[in-house]
Motif scaffolding. Structure first.
Motif, mmCIF file in Angstrom:
data_model
loop_
_atom_site.group_PDB
_atom_site.id
_atom_site.type_symbol
_atom_site.label_atom_id
_atom_site.label_comp_id
_atom_site.label_asym_id
_atom_site.label_seq_id
_atom_site.Cartn_x
_atom_site.Cartn_y
_atom_site.Cartn_z
ATOM 1 N N TRP A 77 0.847 -1.268 0.020
ATOM 2 C CA TRP A 77 0.040 0.132 -0.024
ATOM 3 C C TRP A 77 1.062 1.144 0.000
ATOM 4 O O TRP A 77 0.559 2.209 -0.757
ATOM 5 N N THR A 78 2.028 1.126 0.746
ATOM 6 C CA THR A 78 2.797 2.323 0.949
ATOM 7 C C THR A 78 3.593 2.683 -0.391
ATOM 8 O O THR A 78 3.791 3.713 -0.685
ATOM 9 N N ALA A 79 3.732 1.584 -1.094
ATOM 10 C CA ALA A 79 4.649 1.527 -2.277
ATOM 11 C C ALA A 79 3.923 2.168 -3.341
ATOM 12 O O ALA A 79 4.154 3.206 -3.901
ATOM 13 N N ILE A 80 2.572 1.580 -3.450
ATOM 14 C CA ILE A 80 1.874 2.076 -4.388
ATOM 15 C C ILE A 80 1.456 3.525 -4.327
ATOM 16 O O ILE A 80 1.336 4.148 -5.130
ATOM 17 N N LYS A 81 1.070 3.950 -3.247
ATOM 18 C CA LYS A 81 0.641 5.484 -2.917
ATOM 19 C C LYS A 81 1.835 6.157 -3.226
ATOM 20 O O LYS A 81 1.700 7.277 -3.396
ATOM 21 N N ALA A 82 2.976 5.593 -3.019
ATOM 22 C CA ALA A 82 4.152 6.511 -3.585
ATOM 23 C C ALA A 82 4.526 6.409 -4.999
ATOM 24 O O ALA A 82 5.645 6.885 -5.429
ATOM 25 N N GLY A 83 3.738 6.050 -5.744
ATOM 26 C CA GLY A 83 3.844 5.789 -7.308
ATOM 27 C C GLY A 83 4.817 4.747 -7.819
ATOM 28 O O GLY A 83 5.369 4.793 -8.710
ATOM 29 N N ARG A 84 5.105 3.737 -6.962
ATOM 30 C CA ARG A 84 6.008 2.760 -7.347
ATOM 31 C C ARG A 84 5.355 1.416 -7.927
ATOM 32 O O ARG A 84 4.136 1.233 -7.363
ATOM 33 N N HIS A 85 5.989 0.587 -8.828
ATOM 34 C CA HIS A 85 5.337 -0.464 -9.172
ATOM 35 C C HIS A 85 5.716 -1.495 -8.521
ATOM 36 O O HIS A 85 6.891 -1.553 -7.894
ATOM 37 N N VAL A 86 4.746 -2.398 -7.991
ATOM 38 C CA VAL A 86 4.797 -3.673 -7.075
ATOM 39 C C VAL A 86 4.899 -4.904 -7.585
ATOM 40 O O VAL A 86 3.715 -5.235 -8.128
ATOM 41 N N LEU A 87 5.849 -5.829 -7.364
ATOM 42 C CA LEU A 87 5.718 -7.167 -7.425
ATOM 43 C C LEU A 87 5.469 -7.890 -5.988
ATOM 44 O O LEU A 87 6.188 -7.622 -5.256
ATOM 45 N N LEU A 88 4.610 -8.704 -5.877
ATOM 46 C CA LEU A 88 4.118 -9.610 -4.710
ATOM 47 C C LEU A 88 4.397 -10.977 -4.947
ATOM 48 O O LEU A 88 4.095 -11.628 -5.721
ATOM 49 N N GLU A 89 5.487 -11.496 -3.935
ATOM 50 C CA GLU A 89 5.523 -12.674 -3.890
ATOM 51 C C GLU A 89 4.532 -13.344 -3.472
ATOM 52 O O GLU A 89 3.389 -12.931 -2.885
ATOM 53 N N LYS A 90 4.321 -14.753 -3.756
ATOM 54 C CA LYS A 90 3.219 -15.669 -3.505
ATOM 55 C C LYS A 90 2.912 -16.116 -2.009
ATOM 56 O O LYS A 90 4.165 -16.211 -1.483
ATOM 57 N N PRO A 91 1.784 -16.304 -1.337
ATOM 58 C CA PRO A 91 0.686 -15.692 -1.791
ATOM 59 C C PRO A 91 0.672 -14.287 -1.956
ATOM 60 O O PRO A 91 1.260 -13.593 -0.900
ATOM 61 N N PRO A 92 -0.235 -13.439 -2.719
ATOM 62 C CA PRO A 92 -0.116 -11.981 -2.767
ATOM 63 C C PRO A 92 -0.328 -11.274 -1.660
ATOM 64 O O PRO A 92 -0.155 -10.309 -1.216
ATOM 65 N N GLY A 93 -1.154 -11.982 -0.492
ATOM 66 C CA GLY A 93 -1.572 -11.275 0.573
ATOM 67 C C GLY A 93 -2.116 -12.262 1.691
ATOM 68 O O GLY A 93 -2.384 -13.423 1.373
ATOM 69 N N ALA A 94 -2.573 -11.834 2.771
ATOM 70 C CA ALA A 94 -2.982 -12.798 3.907
ATOM 71 C C ALA A 94 -4.536 -12.905 3.800
ATOM 72 O O ALA A 94 -5.131 -13.801 4.415
ATOM 73 N N THR A 95 -5.413 -12.122 2.987
ATOM 74 C CA THR A 95 -6.401 -12.057 2.626
ATOM 75 C C THR A 95 -6.901 -11.593 1.482
ATOM 76 O O THR A 95 -5.990 -11.064 0.528
ATOM 77 N N ILE A 96 -7.911 -12.174 0.641
ATOM 78 C CA ILE A 96 -8.611 -11.755 -0.489
ATOM 79 C C ILE A 96 -8.802 -10.194 -0.465
ATOM 80 O O ILE A 96 -8.288 -9.401 -1.327
ATOM 81 N N ALA A 97 -9.476 -9.762 0.552
ATOM 82 C CA ALA A 97 -9.859 -8.320 0.202
ATOM 83 C C ALA A 97 -8.655 -7.349 0.337
ATOM 84 O O ALA A 97 -8.795 -6.518 -0.513
ATOM 85 N N GLU A 98 -7.613 -7.528 1.033
ATOM 86 C CA GLU A 98 -6.475 -6.789 0.924
ATOM 87 C C GLU A 98 -5.892 -6.634 -0.449
ATOM 88 O O GLU A 98 -5.334 -5.789 -0.739
ATOM 89 N N VAL A 99 -5.885 -7.890 -1.124
ATOM 90 C CA VAL A 99 -5.251 -7.645 -2.521
ATOM 91 C C VAL A 99 -6.159 -7.070 -3.419
ATOM 92 O O VAL A 99 -5.709 -6.224 -4.318
ATOM 93 N N GLN A 100 -7.680 -7.320 -3.189
ATOM 94 C CA GLN A 100 -8.455 -6.516 -3.961
ATOM 95 C C GLN A 100 -8.198 -5.079 -3.741
ATOM 96 O O GLN A 100 -8.261 -4.001 -4.750
ATOM 97 N N ALA A 101 -8.039 -4.531 -2.392
ATOM 98 C CA ALA A 101 -7.745 -3.139 -2.312
ATOM 99 C C ALA A 101 -6.569 -2.624 -2.882
ATOM 100 O O ALA A 101 -6.437 -1.427 -3.548
ATOM 101 N N LEU A 102 -5.403 -3.564 -3.043
ATOM 102 C CA LEU A 102 -4.329 -3.212 -3.593
ATOM 103 C C LEU A 102 -4.364 -2.919 -5.069
ATOM 104 O O LEU A 102 -3.965 -2.027 -5.789
ATOM 105 N N VAL A 103 -5.225 -3.580 -5.685
ATOM 106 C CA VAL A 103 -5.563 -3.739 -7.157
ATOM 107 C C VAL A 103 -6.316 -2.361 -7.443
ATOM 108 O O VAL A 103 -5.915 -1.632 -8.466
ATOM 109 N N GLU A 104 -7.359 -1.936 -6.558
ATOM 110 C CA GLU A 104 -7.870 -0.608 -6.808
ATOM 111 C C GLU A 104 -6.978 0.550 -6.391
ATOM 112 O O GLU A 104 -6.866 1.646 -7.311
#
Length: 308
Positions: A77-104
């Motif tokens: 979240w911090t990196a995206i808000k700073a305008g950086r491109h982000v690669l997520l190691e698997k699994p992409p998050g601890a919950t589905i909702a948080e990954v959906q929030a990152l997509v938005e």
């Protein structure tokens, strides 16, 4: 071609074994910095926090997040808000909702977001997908058994909520399954084996069903010593396909078709280069949905305590 500077956040086993070697081999990227409180890479600038990295190195446009999934959302979240491109190691998050929030968030900022599934880049997976696309799948069986002590030495986070337990490797099989099957399947039942004192399972048995009558079973186990087993067998109306060694080997009716060495993370960074260039969002949640459904439907079975 000018290489894109990239920083690794979380310098642990997976970063050293896989990410750093693949970045080094890829002309599209240059490892410019790391973020870790406990480990550094020789010759590479290190920061204690991602906030320090983002503030002091505005010239680094991309980050690869390799820390445990429980801590990944805040960093992403911090990196995206700073305008950086982000690669997520698997699994992409601890919950589905948080990954959906990152997509938005990534869509709003116009930056690239890549949720990696490294097993999809195993050598035989594309060929298996193409072979199955021309046939009717009748059933499939996943056998994914390995030694947690060998692959996660001293890593207690895997037993904590959000660590996924045996689904940490098991989700690799599910990422292949959801990639190669012509039609999706859904979890219909699950049995989850929890060691005494642990908050995540050490074994799991899942059943799946598809809309056309196909069935899938999965057996995940973290207690296997000796040879490790990462197999997917698929029975079709026109032969039997088998993926072995985590997708590196493919046989059809017991005849070897493909057998190649591991190059999964090389494929991840080749794909990330394209995702960054296009400022795209490549996030498939299907494997994580299966894991979430297994926890929702799973019958909990208590087993003996397990020490690392």
């Amino acid at each position: 071609m000018t290489a894109t500077d990239i920083a690794i956040v979380g310098v642990g086993k997976i970063a050293r074994d896989q990410h750093i070697p693949s970045i080094t081999k890829n002309d599209a990227f240059r490892l410019a910095a790391t973020v870790s409180r406990h480990s550094e890479v020789d010759g590479v600038e290190n920061f204690a926090t991602i906030e320090e990295l983002l503030e002091q190195r505005p010239d680094i446009p991309a980050v690869a997040l390799c820390m445990p999934p429980q801590n990944r959302f805040d960093a992403a979240w911090t990196a995206i808000k700073a305008g950086r491109h982000v690669l997520l190691e698997k699994p992409p998050g601890a919950t589905i909702a948080e990954v959906q929030a990152l997509v938005e968030a990534a869509r709003d900022k116009g930056v690239a977001l890549f949720a990696t599934w490294h097993s999809r880049y195993a050598a035989a997976v594309p060929s298996a997908k193409a072979w199955l696309a021309e046939r009717k799948v009748e059933s499939a069986r996943i056998t994914w058994k390995e030694d947690v002590r060998r692959w996660h030495p001293g890593q207690e986070w895997i037993w904590q909520p959000g660590g996924l337990g045996v689904f940490d490797p098991g989700i690799n099989a599910l990422s292949i399954l959801t990639e190669i099957l012509p039609q999706p399947v859904r979890v219909t039942s699950a049995e989850l084996e929890f060691p005494e004192g642990r908050d995540a399972p050490i074994g799991a048995q899942l059943q799946f069903a598809g809309a056309s009558g196909e069935t899938v079973s999965a057996d995940f186990d973290w207690r296997q010593t000796g040879p490790q087993t990462w197999d997917i067998d698929v029975l079709t109306n026109d032969g039997t396909l088998k993926l072995s060694s985590g997708g590196a080997e493919m046989t059809v009716d017991q005849k070897v078709v493909i057998q190649e060495a591991d190059s999964e993370y090389d494929g991840i960074y080749a794909r990330f280069a394209t995702v960054v260039a296009e400022r795209a969002i490549d996030v498939d949640l299907a494997p994580l949905v299966h894991v979430a459904d297994a926890f929702m439907l799973g019958r909990r079975i208590a087993v003996d305590a397990f020490d690392m």
